[in-house]
Design a protein around this motif. Structure first.
Motif, PDB file in Angstrom:
ATOM      1  N   GLU A  42      40.451  17.519  28.474  1.00 14.26           N
ATOM      2  CA  GLU A  42      41.604  17.136  29.293  1.00 14.26           C
ATOM      3  C   GLU A  42      42.519  18.332  29.556  1.00 14.26           C
ATOM      4  OE1 GLU A  42      43.877  14.802  31.642  1.00 14.26           O
ATOM      5  OE2 GLU A  42      42.015  14.170  30.657  1.00 14.26           O
ATOM      6  N   LEU A  43      42.685  19.204  28.564  1.00 11.91           N
ATOM      7  CA  LEU A  43      43.547  20.372  28.743  1.00 11.91           C
ATOM      8  C   LEU A  43      42.938  21.387  29.702  1.00 11.91           C
ATOM      9  CD1 LEU A  43      44.802  20.973  25.080  1.00 11.91           C
ATOM     10  CD2 LEU A  43      46.080  20.003  27.003  1.00 11.91           C
ATOM     11  N   THR A  44      41.622  21.503  29.693  1.00  5.77           N
ATOM     12  CA  THR A  44      40.960  22.471  30.569  1.00  5.77           C
ATOM     13  C   THR A  44      40.655  21.911  31.949  1.00  5.77           C
ATOM     14  OG1 THR A  44      38.825  21.839  29.584  1.00  5.77           O
ATOM     15  CG2 THR A  44      39.941  23.774  28.666  1.00  5.77           C
ATOM     16  N   HIS A  45      40.647  20.586  32.068  1.00  2.00           N
ATOM     17  CA  HIS A  45      40.405  19.940  33.364  1.00  2.00           C
ATOM     18  C   HIS A  45      41.459  18.857  33.581  1.00  2.00           C
ATOM     19  CE1 HIS A  45      36.524  21.696  32.229  1.00  2.00           C
ATOM     20  NE2 HIS A  45      36.248  21.749  33.514  1.00  2.00           N
ATOM     21  N   PRO A  46      42.695  19.240  33.815  1.00  2.00           N
ATOM     22  CA  PRO A  46      43.782  18.255  33.961  1.00  2.00           C
ATOM     23  C   PRO A  46      43.492  17.251  35.072  1.00  2.00           C
ATOM     24  CG  PRO A  46      44.637  20.505  33.848  1.00  2.00           C
ATOM     25  CD  PRO A  46      43.157  20.625  34.012  1.00  2.00           C
ATOM     26  N   GLY A  47      43.875  16.011  34.796  1.00  2.00           N
ATOM     27  CA  GLY A  47      43.721  14.972  35.808  1.00  2.00           C
ATOM     28  C   GLY A  47      42.530  14.067  35.592  1.00  2.00           C
ATOM     29  N   LEU A  48      41.597  14.440  34.681  1.00  2.00           N
ATOM     30  CA  LEU A  48      40.454  13.561  34.431  1.00  2.00           C
ATOM     31  C   LEU A  48      40.889  12.282  33.723  1.00  2.00           C
ATOM     32  CD1 LEU A  48      37.679  16.085  33.332  1.00  2.00           C
ATOM     33  CD2 LEU A  48      37.998  15.000  35.556  1.00  2.00           C
ATOM     34  N   PHE A  49      41.918  12.355  32.889  1.00  2.00           N
ATOM     35  CA  PHE A  49      42.579  11.214  32.267  1.00  2.00           C
ATOM     36  C   PHE A  49      41.727  10.561  31.169  1.00  2.00           C
ATOM     37  CE2 PHE A  49      44.073   6.757  32.093  1.00  2.00           C
ATOM     38  CZ  PHE A  49      45.388   7.015  31.717  1.00  2.00           C
ATOM     39  N   ALA A  50      40.507  10.134  31.496  1.00  2.00           N
ATOM     40  CA  ALA A  50      39.684   9.405  30.520  1.00  2.00           C
ATOM     41  C   ALA A  50      39.413  10.215  29.255  1.00  2.00           C
ATOM     42  CB  ALA A  50      38.378   8.949  31.161  1.00  2.00           C
ATOM     43  N   PRO A  51      38.975  11.493  29.351  1.00  2.00           N
ATOM     44  CA  PRO A  51      38.745  12.256  28.109  1.00  2.00           C
ATOM     45  C   PRO A  51      39.997  12.389  27.260  1.00  2.00           C
ATOM     46  CG  PRO A  51      37.758  13.373  29.987  1.00  2.00           C
ATOM     47  CD  PRO A  51      38.592  12.271  30.537  1.00  2.00           C
ATOM     48  N   GLY A  52      41.140  12.555  27.887  1.00  2.00           N
ATOM     49  CA  GLY A  52      42.386  12.669  27.132  1.00  2.00           C
ATOM     50  C   GLY A  52      42.725  11.397  26.393  1.00  2.00           C
ATOM     51  N   VAL A  53      42.570  10.246  27.068  1.00  2.00           N
ATOM     52  CA  VAL A  53      42.862   8.961  26.434  1.00  2.00           C
ATOM     53  C   VAL A  53      41.929   8.730  25.245  1.00  2.00           C
ATOM     54  CG1 VAL A  53      42.850   6.464  26.744  1.00  2.00           C
ATOM     55  CG2 VAL A  53      43.818   7.933  28.517  1.00  2.00           C
ATOM     56  N   VAL A  54      40.633   8.943  25.459  1.00  2.00           N
ATOM     57  CA  VAL A  54      39.658   8.766  24.375  1.00  2.00           C
ATOM     58  C   VAL A  54      39.973   9.708  23.217  1.00  2.00           C
ATOM     59  CG1 VAL A  54      37.225   9.024  23.746  1.00  2.00           C
ATOM     60  CG2 VAL A  54      37.844   7.945  25.920  1.00  2.00           C
ATOM     61  N   GLY A  55      40.317  10.952  23.540  1.00  4.54           N
ATOM     62  CA  GLY A  55      40.623  11.914  22.495  1.00  4.54           C
ATOM     63  C   GLY A  55      41.826  11.517  21.667  1.00  4.54           C
ATOM     64  N   VAL A  56      42.886  11.066  22.317  1.00  3.26           N
ATOM     65  CA  VAL A  56      44.099  10.672  21.595  1.00  3.26           C
ATOM     66  C   VAL A  56      43.833   9.446  20.729  1.00  3.26           C
ATOM     67  CG1 VAL A  56      46.430   9.760  21.867  1.00  3.26           C
ATOM     68  CG2 VAL A  56      45.680  11.695  23.259  1.00  3.26           C
ATOM     69  N   VAL A  57      43.110   8.457  21.262  1.00  6.68           N
ATOM     70  CA  VAL A  57      42.792   7.252  20.487  1.00  6.68           C
ATOM     71  C   VAL A  57      41.973   7.614  19.253  1.00  6.68           C
ATOM     72  CG1 VAL A  57      41.512   5.085  20.504  1.00  6.68           C
ATOM     73  CG2 VAL A  57      42.976   5.669  22.442  1.00  6.68           C
ATOM     74  N   CYS A  58      40.962   8.457  19.437  1.00 10.80           N
ATOM     75  CA  CYS A  58      40.120   8.863  18.304  1.00 10.80           C
ATOM     76  C   CYS A  58      40.917   9.676  17.284  1.00 10.80           C
ATOM     77  CB  CYS A  58      38.921   9.663  18.786  1.00 10.80           C
ATOM     78  SG  CYS A  58      37.683   8.675  19.648  1.00 10.80           S
ATOM     79  N   LEU A  59      41.860  10.490  17.755  1.00 17.10           N
ATOM     80  CA  LEU A  59      42.690  11.257  16.833  1.00 17.10           C
ATOM     81  C   LEU A  59      43.558  10.339  15.983  1.00 17.10           C
ATOM     82  CD1 LEU A  59      43.684  13.995  15.842  1.00 17.10           C
ATOM     83  CD2 LEU A  59      45.367  13.978  17.684  1.00 17.10           C
ATOM     84  N   VAL A  60      44.140   9.320  16.605  1.00 18.49           N
ATOM     85  CA  VAL A  60      44.959   8.363  15.852  1.00 18.49           C
ATOM     86  C   VAL A  60      44.106   7.633  14.820  1.00 18.49           C
ATOM     87  CG1 VAL A  60      46.324   6.247  16.029  1.00 18.49           C
ATOM     88  CG2 VAL A  60      46.635   8.069  17.707  1.00 18.49           C
ATOM     89  N   LEU A  61      42.910   7.199  15.225  1.00 14.75           N
ATOM     90  CA  LEU A  61      42.016   6.516  14.287  1.00 14.75           C
ATOM     91  C   LEU A  61      41.591   7.442  13.150  1.00 14.75           C
ATOM     92  CD1 LEU A  61      39.716   4.505  16.737  1.00 14.75           C
ATOM     93  CD2 LEU A  61      41.622   3.651  15.367  1.00 14.75           C
ATOM     94  N   ALA A  62      41.316   8.702  13.477  1.00 16.69           N
ATOM     95  CA  ALA A  62      40.905   9.659  12.450  1.00 16.69           C
ATOM     96  C   ALA A  62      42.031   9.895  11.443  1.00 16.69           C
ATOM     97  CB  ALA A  62      40.486  10.979  13.099  1.00 16.69           C
ATOM     98  N   LEU A  63      43.266  10.011  11.933  1.00 17.49           N
ATOM     99  CA  LEU A  63      44.398  10.195  11.029  1.00 17.49           C
ATOM    100  C   LEU A  63      44.626   8.952  10.175  1.00 17.49           C
ATOM    101  CD1 LEU A  63      46.892  12.014  13.424  1.00 17.49           C
ATOM    102  CD2 LEU A  63      45.545  13.022  11.570  1.00 17.49           C
ATOM    103  N   LEU A  64      44.419   7.772  10.766  1.00 17.86           N
ATOM    104  CA  LEU A  64      44.546   6.531  10.013  1.00 17.86           C
ATOM    105  C   LEU A  64      43.500   6.470   8.905  1.00 17.86           C
ATOM    106  CD1 LEU A  64      45.874   3.710   9.732  1.00 17.86           C
ATOM    107  CD2 LEU A  64      44.179   2.852  11.355  1.00 17.86           C
ATOM    108  N   ALA A  65      42.258   6.830   9.229  1.00 18.84           N
ATOM    109  CA  ALA A  65      41.196   6.833   8.230  1.00 18.84           C
ATOM    110  C   ALA A  65      41.454   7.892   7.160  1.00 18.84           C
ATOM    111  CB  ALA A  65      39.852   7.082   8.907  1.00 18.84           C
ATOM    112  N   SER A  66      42.027   9.027   7.564  1.00 20.25           N
ATOM    113  CA  SER A  66      42.310  10.100   6.606  1.00 20.25           C
ATOM    114  C   SER A  66      43.315   9.666   5.559  1.00 20.25           C
ATOM    115  CB  SER A  66      42.832  11.331   7.338  1.00 20.25           C
ATOM    116  OG  SER A  66      41.871  11.823   8.249  1.00 20.25           O
ATOM    117  N   SER A  67      44.201   8.748   5.930  1.00 20.50           N
ATOM    118  CA  SER A  67      45.188   8.268   4.958  1.00 20.50           C
ATOM    119  C   SER A  67      44.543   7.463   3.846  1.00 20.50           C
ATOM    120  CB  SER A  67      46.239   7.408   5.670  1.00 20.50           C
ATOM    121  OG  SER A  67      45.660   6.200   6.161  1.00 20.50           O
ATOM    122  N   ALA A  68      43.325   6.970   4.067  1.00 17.36           N
ATOM    123  CA  ALA A  68      42.619   6.190   3.050  1.00 17.36           C
ATOM    124  C   ALA A  68      41.553   7.009   2.344  1.00 17.36           C
ATOM    125  CB  ALA A  68      41.974   4.955   3.695  1.00 17.36           C
TER     126      ALA A  68
END
Length: 446
Positions: free
Chosen positions: A266-292
């Motif tokens: 998303e940072l290298t190809h601004p405007g695609l939107f979908a990769p950025g959304v998927v990346g942010v969602v996966c990052l939140v899930l990864a941080l949530l899992a890391s807490s456990a």
């Protein structure tokens, strides 16, 4: 009159018989209800919340007892303490059955089993190995955290298990040995050592055996009525199942890779939107899992840096960045889970399996190499869009073209055109250069 008297007497006897049967049915107790829940896998925030909730739900429903089917290698100490606290404070009997055959009550599972009112194991199961040093890699705290830290962790765990064993009237010496010496015993020996109360091949046989036995709940003796009991399964909520499923090193590893790739694209190809959304969602899930899980911050940095190098390979196409990125992905996976964390009690290593880590890293690196190759191939092609893309294109004169003007049809569109010599309509032309919205064309010599 004699016949009438006999008829009346018969009716009275029938009425008394029916009344007796109704009274008997009213006096007979309804079948007891036993709640059942399953702990399968590591003890983490999700499974801990589920078992604590099971105790609450069984109490509120007024069930005869709560039956736990247990098969765990251990897990997080704080989550274990939450479960033990709920078991010790339960207002109904808590029964733990380690099964089926092949199951185990390892490390943290020892504390949970000892905290039950009655415990049984299936043949072919084992219990023990509760020493904290086994942790996540089999290393001793003296090698990783120093002697004082090792002594502190061990003494705390010993005090914890000793208090549980004393409260439930179980073998205190063995419980201490399970922590200090990582002692583990099979079901039959656990019964002989008074670690458990029974060896039962099935949950049903355990409930039959427990029927009529008395346990102390709080300060009150309670006689169990579990023979032919109706068993009601309690299911974890979606959030509990989700958190338990996330608390796996392989899942955390994959989530961080997807998050890094999505955000980088998303940072290298601004405007695609979908990769950025998927990346942010996966990052939140990864941080949530890391807490456990005991996840290293440095390993996460290695993973994200590896992804960044793979993305940089798309623009440089040197091969070196891609190779370095692959290496960092593997290193990040190896060091992702902390090799010594005093908050975890496991009798087997907790790590990203090689069968997951290597194929995933190779796949991500291979995808980056493929995209880099395609990008390089695209850059070598002539430009087909914009002004430069029109140079060399063939077209046809629509209205006579001369040095003063005219119109041509090129690339599916009408264009204003100029030529060095007059060209009549229908003449085949080729574009030599473009200035603004005007094409400079020459006749195509046949």
């Amino acid at each position: 009159m004699g016949g009438f008297g006999r008829s009346v007497f018969g009716v009275l006897m029938l009425g008394l018989l029916l009344l007796g049967q109704a009274t008997s049915r009213a006096d007979s107790p309804a079948p007891a209800v036993v709640s059942r829940c399953v702990l399968d896998g590591t003890v983490d925030a999700g499974s801990s919340a589920f078992l604590v909730d099971c105790v609450r739900r069984a109490q509120e429903a007024g069930h005869q007892a709560l039956l736990i089917r247990l098969d765990t290698p251990g897990g997080e100490l704080e989550s274990t303490r939450n479960i033990v606290r709920a078991f010790l404070g339960a207002r109904i009997p808590v029964l733990v059955w380690v099964g089926p055959s092949g199951a185990r009550a390892g490390s943290a599972g020892v504390f949970i089993t000892l905290a039950s009112h009655l415990a049984a194991m299936a043949p072919g199961t084992n219990i023990g190995a509760a020493h904290p040093v086994v942790g996540l890699s089999g290393q001793d705290p003296e090698e990783t955290g120093g002697k004082e830290m090792a002594r502190k962790i061990e003494n705390d765990a010993v005090a914890f298990v000793e208090a549980i064993a004393k409260q439930r009237g179980r073998n205190v010496e063995w419980a201490i040995s399970a922590v200090r010496n990582s002692e583990s015993v099979p079901a039959e020996k656990a019964l002989a050592l008074h670690v458990i109360e029974h060896v039962a091949p099935t949950q049903e046989s355990f409930l039959e055996w427990a029927n009529g036995r008395s346990v102390t709940v709080g300060d009150t003796p309670v006689t169990l009525r579990t023979a032919n009991a109706q068993v009601v399964d309690l299911r974890p909520s979606f959030s509990q199942r989700f958190l338990h499923a996330l608390a796996q090193p392989a899942v955390v590893y994959i989530l961080f890779l997807i998050a890094g790739l999505g955000i980088a694209i998303e940072l290298t190809h601004p405007g695609l939107f979908a990769p950025g959304v998927v990346g942010v969602v996966c990052l939140v899930l990864a941080l949530l899992a890391s807490s456990a899980l005991p996840v290293r911050t440095g390993a996460i940095v290695l993973l994200l840096l590896g992804v960044a190098l793979l993305v940089a390979e798309l623009f440089v196409t040197s091969g070196l960045l891609g190779t370095a990125g692959l290496g960092l992905l593997v290193l990040g996976g190896v060091f992702l889970v902390d090799r010594f964390d005093p908050g975890w009690f496991l009798d087997s290593p907790l790590q990203v399996p090689l069968r997951t880590m290597l194929p995933t890293a190779v796949f991500v690196a291979g995808a980056a190499v493929y995209l880099a190759f395609r990008a390089a191939e695209t850059r070598r092609r002539p430009q087909l869009a914009g002004d430069a893309g029109l140079v060399g294109e063939m077209g046809q004169v629509l209205d006579t073209v001369s040095p003063s003007g005219g119109e041509v049809f090129v690339h599916g569109e009408r264009w204003a055109a100029l030529s060095s010599s007059p060209l009549p309509a229908g003449t085949r032309v080729v574009v030599r250069r473009v200035e603004g919205l005007t094409l400079f064309v020459d006749e195509v010599k046949s």
